[in-house]
Motif scaffolding. Structure first.
Motif, short mmCIF file in Angstrom:
data_model
loop_
_atom_site.label_atom_id
_atom_site.label_comp_id
_atom_site.label_asym_id
_atom_site.label_seq_id
_atom_site.Cartn_x
_atom_site.Cartn_y
_atom_site.Cartn_z
N GLY A 101 0.81 -1.21 0.00
CA GLY A 101 0.00 0.00 0.00
C GLY A 101 0.84 1.26 0.00
O GLY A 101 2.06 1.23 -0.18
N GLU A 102 0.18 2.38 0.20
CA GLU A 102 0.87 3.67 0.21
C GLU A 102 1.81 3.83 1.39
O GLU A 102 2.63 4.73 1.42
CB GLU A 102 -0.16 4.81 0.19
CG GLU A 102 -1.04 4.85 1.43
CD GLU A 102 -2.20 5.82 1.30
OE1 GLU A 102 -2.46 6.54 2.28
OE2 GLU A 102 -2.83 5.85 0.24
N THR A 138 -5.50 -0.59 10.24
CA THR A 138 -5.19 -1.76 9.41
C THR A 138 -4.79 -2.95 10.27
O THR A 138 -5.25 -4.08 10.05
CB THR A 138 -4.05 -1.42 8.42
OG1 THR A 138 -4.46 -0.32 7.61
CG2 THR A 138 -3.70 -2.61 7.54
N VAL A 139 -3.95 -2.71 11.27
CA VAL A 139 -3.49 -3.78 12.15
C VAL A 139 -4.65 -4.35 12.96
O VAL A 139 -4.78 -5.57 13.09
CB VAL A 139 -2.36 -3.27 13.08
CG1 VAL A 139 -2.04 -4.29 14.16
CG2 VAL A 139 -1.13 -2.94 12.27
N LYS A 140 -5.52 -3.49 13.47
CA LYS A 140 -6.66 -3.98 14.26
C LYS A 140 -7.64 -4.77 13.41
O LYS A 140 -8.25 -5.72 13.89
CB LYS A 140 -7.33 -2.83 14.99
CG LYS A 140 -6.45 -2.33 16.12
CD LYS A 140 -7.05 -1.17 16.87
CE LYS A 140 -6.06 -0.72 17.95
NZ LYS A 140 -6.58 0.37 18.74
N ASP A 176 -2.49 6.46 12.73
CA ASP A 176 -3.86 6.01 12.93
C ASP A 176 -4.29 5.03 11.84
O ASP A 176 -4.98 4.04 12.10
CB ASP A 176 -4.81 7.20 12.99
CG ASP A 176 -4.56 8.08 14.21
OD1 ASP A 176 -3.88 7.63 15.16
OD2 ASP A 176 -5.04 9.23 14.21
N LYS A 177 -3.89 5.31 10.59
CA LYS A 177 -4.23 4.41 9.49
C LYS A 177 -3.57 3.05 9.67
O LYS A 177 -4.20 2.02 9.45
CB LYS A 177 -3.80 5.03 8.15
CG LYS A 177 -4.20 4.20 6.97
CD LYS A 177 -3.95 4.92 5.67
CE LYS A 177 -4.46 4.07 4.51
NZ LYS A 177 -4.38 4.79 3.25
N ILE A 178 -2.32 3.05 10.09
CA ILE A 178 -1.62 1.78 10.35
C ILE A 178 -2.32 1.02 11.47
O ILE A 178 -2.56 -0.19 11.36
CB ILE A 178 -0.14 2.02 10.69
CG1 ILE A 178 0.60 2.51 9.44
CG2 ILE A 178 0.52 0.76 11.25
CD1 ILE A 178 2.00 3.01 9.71
#
Length: 95
Positions: A32-33, A66-68, A61-63
């Motif tokens: 991804g980006e 994604t992890v959650k 926050d985006k990471i």
């Protein structure tokens, strides 16, 4: 409520399953980006630890989202450092 083993698709041990899920997440992040970021994902017992440096709070926050998503039902601990120079607009949540 936790149902141990419910996500175990290969019949392996929970640790093997967690390692597989970590490898899948690393592939997902790399494609991804966020691919060029130096975020490490490691198994710590039956939980996951994130370490590294990210350029902004929205990126972190985006990471974390994604992890959650990838590790629903698994405790996730984050030690991600934000390098942006501006002052924070809210208190940081510690997990």
């Amino acid at each position: 409520m936790s149902t141990h083993g419910s996500k175990d698709t290969g019949g392996g041990t929970p640790a093997e399953n967690l390692d597989y899920r970590i490898a899948h997440l690393q592939d997902r992040l790399a494609s991804g980006e966020l691919g060029e970021l130096g975020v490490r994902v490691e198994a710590r017992g039956q939980s996951v630890l994130l370490t590294g440096t990210v350029p902004s709070a929205p990126c972190r926050d985006k990471i974390l989202r994604t992890v959650k998503e990838e590790f629903a039902g698994v405790p996730v601990h984050s030690d991600l450092v934000v390098t942006e120079a501006s002052s924070p607009d809210h208190a940081e949540e510690l997990a």
